[in-house]
Design an enzyme around this catalytic site. Structure first.
Site, short mmCIF file in Angstrom:
data_model
loop_
_atom_site.label_atom_id
_atom_site.label_comp_id
_atom_site.label_asym_id
_atom_site.label_seq_id
_atom_site.Cartn_x
_atom_site.Cartn_y
_atom_site.Cartn_z
N TRP A 107 0.84 -1.21 0.00
CA TRP A 107 0.00 0.00 0.00
C TRP A 107 0.86 1.24 0.00
CZ3 TRP A 107 -4.23 -1.41 -1.87
CH2 TRP A 107 -4.86 -2.60 -1.48
N ASP A 174 -1.44 6.75 6.33
CA ASP A 174 -2.49 5.81 5.92
C ASP A 174 -2.71 4.86 7.10
OD1 ASP A 174 -4.02 3.76 4.92
OD2 ASP A 174 -2.72 3.32 3.20
N LYS A 198 -11.69 -1.73 6.94
CA LYS A 198 -10.76 -2.53 7.71
C LYS A 198 -11.12 -2.55 9.20
CE LYS A 198 -8.21 -3.45 4.09
NZ LYS A 198 -7.39 -2.42 3.50
C1 PLP Z 1 -6.75 -1.97 2.16
C2 PLP Z 1 -5.76 -0.89 2.26
C3 PLP Z 1 -5.68 0.14 1.30
C4 PLP Z 1 -6.59 0.18 0.09
O1 PLP Z 1 -7.87 0.50 0.49
P1 PLP Z 1 -9.04 0.73 -0.57
O2 PLP Z 1 -10.10 1.32 0.30
O3 PLP Z 1 -9.38 -0.59 -1.13
O4 PLP Z 1 -8.57 1.67 -1.60
C5 PLP Z 1 -4.75 1.12 1.48
N1 PLP Z 1 -3.92 1.11 2.54
C6 PLP Z 1 -3.95 0.15 3.47
C7 PLP Z 1 -3.01 0.20 4.61
C8 PLP Z 1 -4.87 -0.89 3.36
O5 PLP Z 1 -4.91 -1.84 4.29
#
Ligand code: PLP
Length: 365
Positions: A107, A174, A198
């Site tokens: 990511w 993030d 998540k």
């Molecule tokens: C799942 C995830 C993403 C991507 O998320 P989307 O909502 O599918 O774009 C980005 N960063 C992390 C750390 C993730 O776990």
């Protein structure tokens, strides 16, 4: 309605398990929202009842993170964390400026790829050559970068940052896969984003927290839908927001508050992680993939010492009602995602299966 014995132990990395009461209340709101005679799926996002949902969700996010009254705005946007990979540089990287990134996984490198569309992108450190099994430390951050971007929890590789760099430039993070899971000084971050699916709600909403005073400094002309200031001015309703995802996220946040907030859930998360990692380390048939000091409390990645035994272990965990545990293809093996709503009892079930597997392999009963 599911009985307790029908409900799976859901270790999915995302979309993930949510509290059972969130499923039940969401289901009820689909049939009749707030005794309005209307479904949450058919009401106007401008209706009084939904504006109240959005307002409460935005306020509760700030309250749970300890950011109320500290100059932050909470937004519920579309497009997932992946759209934030480009909204962040669009809104924060100056024309002819540069940005710094810490590369700790798939990511993080996705975010780096998008930033390169906007200007000079400096990767301050990377653990890629070791298949991202640790978090790089002791790196230099260029003082003239417009911001530093990091990823607090690496969902795929099972690593988690235990400390964050002390820097004088804006810190962007993030937090898709560990927001609301542990106590941090969230005011150290200038921008935090997280896909809801998540640890906060269903897919379809993305949470963004922004310290407002970092915006409006790039000199760029930003398309409206990608402009944080436009979303802030419209109180997170610049266009039709993901109504149902915001509502279900609010229910999860209310559940979290009722549990005692982040500090209370962190204790349970620590207990879950300790239980599983102790077994991974004790059981001679398994081994963890991430360096111990950087292990994630959300996603535990582990392998069988002998992969030819996988069909036997796989049959055992399926039999025990476990779901969503196969590892991501870039690591293999297993990944147990232990988000806030996964009960400690589910981790005990997995540990019991690992112990039974050991007994079976050593010829016992
Ligand atoms: C799942 C995830 C993403 C991507 O998320 P989307 O909502 O599918 O774009 C980005 N960063 C992390 C750390 C993730 O776990």
């Amino acid at each position: 309605m599911l009985t307790d014995t029908m409900k799976k132990h859901n270790y999915s990395a995302g979309p993930c398990i949510l509290p059972q009461e969130v499923f039940e209340k969401s289901a009820a709101a689909i049939l009749d929202f707030n005794n309005s005679g209307l479904s949450i799926l058919e009401i106007s996002h401008r209706s009084k009842d939904f504006v109240a949902v959005m307002d409460e969700a935005r306020a509760l996010v700030l309250e749970l993170l300890g950011l109320t009254g500290k100059g932050y705005q909470a937004l519920f946007l579309h497009g997932g964390a992946s759209l934030e990979f480009l909204m962040v540089p669009y809104n924060l990287m100056k024309e002819n400026g540069k940005a710094a990134y810490l590369d700790t996984g798939t990511w993080a490198s996705g975010a780096i790829k998008e930033a390169k569309n906007f200007g000079e992108t400096v990767v301050v450190a990377s653990s890629k050559t070791e298949n991202y099994n640790h978090i790089p430390k002791n790196f230099e951050v260029p003082a003239d970068a417009d911001y530093l971007h990091c990823t607090s929890n690496n969902t795929i590789f099972g690593t988690q940052m235990q400390s964050f760099p002390e820097i004088d430039i804006p810190l962007v993070c993030d937090m898709s896969s560990d927001i609301f899971s542990r106590v941090l000084d969230f005011s150290k971050f200038d921008l935090i984003y997280a896909g809801a699916q998540k640890n906060m709600g269903p897919a379809g909403a993305t949470l963004v927290l922004i310290k407002e005073d970092i915006l409006g400094k790039t000199g760029r002309n930003i398309p409206s839908m990608l402009d944080y200031q436009k979303h802030i001015a419209a109180e997170s309703m610049y266009n039709t927001p993901p109504v149902f995802a915001v509502y279900a996220s609010l229910l999860t946040l209310q559940w979290l508050k009722a549990q005692g907030g982040i500090a209370a859930i962190e204790k349970i998360n620590n207990a879950k992680a300790e239980l599983l990692y102790n077994e991974i380390d004790r059981n001679p048939y398994f081994r963890g993939t991430a360096n111990k000091g950087d292990r994630s409390h959300m996603n535990a990645t582990f392998l069988l010492e002998d992969e030819t035994q996988a069909p036997i272990f796989d049959a055992m965990w399926k039999e025990a009602g476990i779901s969503g545990i196969p590892g991501h293809r870039s690591v293999g093996g297993y990944r147990a995602s232990m988000y806030n709503a996964l009960p400690l009892e589910s981790v005990q079930v997995l540990v019991d299966v690992m112990r039974s597997f050991e007994r079976k392999m050593t010829g016992g009963l």
